[in-house]
Write a protein that holds these residues in place. Structure first.
Motif, PDB file in Angstrom:
ATOM      1  N   GLU A 111      68.092  -8.146 101.090  1.00 27.93           N
ATOM      2  CA  GLU A 111      68.080  -9.267 100.141  1.00 27.93           C
ATOM      3  C   GLU A 111      66.911 -10.199 100.458  1.00 27.93           C
ATOM      4  O   GLU A 111      66.290 -10.758  99.550  1.00 27.93           O
ATOM      5  N   GLY A 112      66.602 -10.353 101.744  1.00 24.67           N
ATOM      6  CA  GLY A 112      65.468 -11.161 102.163  1.00 24.67           C
ATOM      7  C   GLY A 112      64.139 -10.607 101.669  1.00 24.67           C
ATOM      8  O   GLY A 112      63.257 -11.361 101.246  1.00 24.67           O
ATOM      9  N   VAL A 113      63.994  -9.277 101.692  1.00 27.16           N
ATOM     10  CA  VAL A 113      62.780  -8.643 101.173  1.00 27.16           C
ATOM     11  C   VAL A 113      62.656  -8.936  99.678  1.00 27.16           C
ATOM     12  O   VAL A 113      61.578  -9.306  99.191  1.00 27.16           O
ATOM     13  N   CYS A 114      63.754  -8.797  98.956  1.00 30.16           N
ATOM     14  CA  CYS A 114      63.743  -9.100  97.518  1.00 30.16           C
ATOM     15  C   CYS A 114      63.359 -10.562  97.284  1.00 30.16           C
ATOM     16  O   CYS A 114      62.573 -10.869  96.380  1.00 30.16           O
ATOM     17  N   LYS A 115      63.894 -11.448  98.096  1.00 26.95           N
ATOM     18  CA  LYS A 115      63.598 -12.876  97.947  1.00 26.95           C
ATOM     19  C   LYS A 115      62.114 -13.165  98.207  1.00 26.95           C
ATOM     20  O   LYS A 115      61.513 -13.988  97.511  1.00 26.95           O
ATOM     21  N   ILE A 116      61.519 -12.491  99.184  1.00 28.10           N
ATOM     22  CA  ILE A 116      60.085 -12.656  99.454  1.00 28.10           C
ATOM     23  C   ILE A 116      59.290 -12.292  98.199  1.00 28.10           C
ATOM     24  O   ILE A 116      58.371 -13.011  97.797  1.00 28.10           O
ATOM     25  N   TYR A 117      59.654 -11.176  97.561  1.00 29.97           N
ATOM     26  CA  TYR A 117      58.965 -10.755  96.343  1.00 29.97           C
ATOM     27  C   TYR A 117      59.200 -11.761  95.216  1.00 29.97           C
ATOM     28  O   TYR A 117      58.265 -12.148  94.493  1.00 29.97           O
ATOM     29  N   GLU A 118      60.429 -12.212  95.071  1.00 29.25           N
ATOM     30  CA  GLU A 118      60.750 -13.183  94.013  1.00 29.25           C
ATOM     31  C   GLU A 118      59.984 -14.488  94.213  1.00 29.25           C
ATOM     32  O   GLU A 118      59.501 -15.079  93.245  1.00 29.25           O
ATOM     33  N   GLU A 119      59.845 -14.930  95.453  1.00 28.41           N
ATOM     34  CA  GLU A 119      59.075 -16.151  95.737  1.00 28.41           C
ATOM     35  C   GLU A 119      57.609 -15.966  95.353  1.00 28.41           C
ATOM     36  O   GLU A 119      56.980 -16.878  94.816  1.00 28.41           O
ATOM     37  N   GLN A 120      57.074 -14.775  95.631  1.00 26.06           N
ATOM     38  CA  GLN A 120      55.684 -14.499  95.243  1.00 26.06           C
ATOM     39  C   GLN A 120      55.541 -14.530  93.719  1.00 26.06           C
ATOM     40  O   GLN A 120      54.580 -15.094  93.194  1.00 26.06           O
ATOM     41  N   LEU A 121      56.503 -13.940  93.006  1.00 25.94           N
ATOM     42  CA  LEU A 121      56.465 -13.960  91.548  1.00 25.94           C
ATOM     43  C   LEU A 121      56.540 -15.389  91.014  1.00 25.94           C
ATOM     44  O   LEU A 121      55.835 -15.737  90.066  1.00 25.94           O
ATOM     45  N   LYS A 122      57.361 -16.220  91.629  1.00 31.44           N
ATOM     46  CA  LYS A 122      57.473 -17.619  91.198  1.00 31.44           C
ATOM     47  C   LYS A 122      56.160 -18.370  91.421  1.00 31.44           C
ATOM     48  O   LYS A 122      55.763 -19.186  90.591  1.00 31.44           O
ATOM     49  N   ARG A 123      55.487 -18.098  92.543  1.00 28.76           N
ATOM     50  CA  ARG A 123      54.196 -18.752  92.806  1.00 28.76           C
ATOM     51  C   ARG A 123      53.138 -18.307  91.798  1.00 28.76           C
ATOM     52  O   ARG A 123      52.304 -19.100  91.379  1.00 28.76           O
ATOM     53  N   ARG A 124      53.186 -17.025  91.417  1.00 28.09           N
ATOM     54  CA  ARG A 124      52.209 -16.499  90.456  1.00 28.09           C
ATOM     55  C   ARG A 124      52.508 -16.945  89.024  1.00 28.09           C
ATOM     56  O   ARG A 124      51.614 -16.971  88.181  1.00 28.09           O
ATOM     57  N   ASN A 125      53.773 -17.243  88.734  1.00 24.01           N
ATOM     58  CA  ASN A 125      54.202 -17.617  87.379  1.00 24.01           C
ATOM     59  C   ASN A 125      54.995 -18.920  87.425  1.00 24.01           C
ATOM     60  O   ASN A 125      56.193 -18.934  87.098  1.00 24.01           O
TER      61      ASN A 125
END
Length: 173
Positions: A100-114
């Protein structure tokens, strides 16, 4: 010789976490001494020669060991960039929590990009592309039977994420 990973959190905040890898335990111990010497140099910038005794070094290590005492089960090692300074780690209570932490890292990156997108959506192939583009992503999972941590690579992580998301999708249908 045995490959050794040194996990360090020099400050109170998790953002200060980093890790280094060494070819041997001896190299790792030299790395610990170097970290301590660098800290002494920062504290005493006008002192031309840094000296210390072994008890001071042990006190330094003991102060840091409280971080490892809180850790259990799974450690996630991440290196997003080419430079070793981008390395960090996180600890989790379980393998699933780590995935879940790996998914959250990706989601945080997506939020920063968008930043202006209210809802972020992605599919598993996009998540796996993100995992693949990381310079390093691996897990150390505690093995109670041997009292050691076993290493696992990106492919293993992707398999575990797939199982986790499939289970989550099954409970949400």
């Amino acid at each position: 010789m045995s490959h050794t990973i040194l996990l360090v959190q020099p400050g109170q905040h998790p953002e200060t976490r980093t890790y280094s890898d060494y070819e041997s335990v001896n190299e790792c111990m030299e790395g610990v001494c170097k970290i301590y010497e660098e800290q002494l140099k920062r504290r005493n910038p006008n002192t031309p020669t840094i000296t210390y005794d072994i008890s001071q070094l042990f006190d330094f290590v003991d102060q840091g060991s409280s971080v490892f005492a809180r850790m259990s089960h799974t450690i996630l090692l991440v290196q997003p960039g080419q430079h070793p300074e981008t390395r960090t780690y996180s600890d989790y209570e379980s393998v699933n929590e780590c995935m879940e932490g790996v998914c959250k890292i990706y989601e945080e990156q997506l939020k920063r990009r968008n930043p202006n997108t209210p809802t972020i959506t992605y599919d598993i192939s996009q998540l796996f592309d993100f995992v693949d583009q990381l310079i390093d992503l691996s897990c150390l999972v505690y093995q109670k039977s041997t009292n050691t941590y076993a290493p696992y690579n990106k492919e293993w992580i992707k398999e575990k994420i797939y199982v986790l998301l499939r289970q989550a999708a099954g409970t949400n249908v």
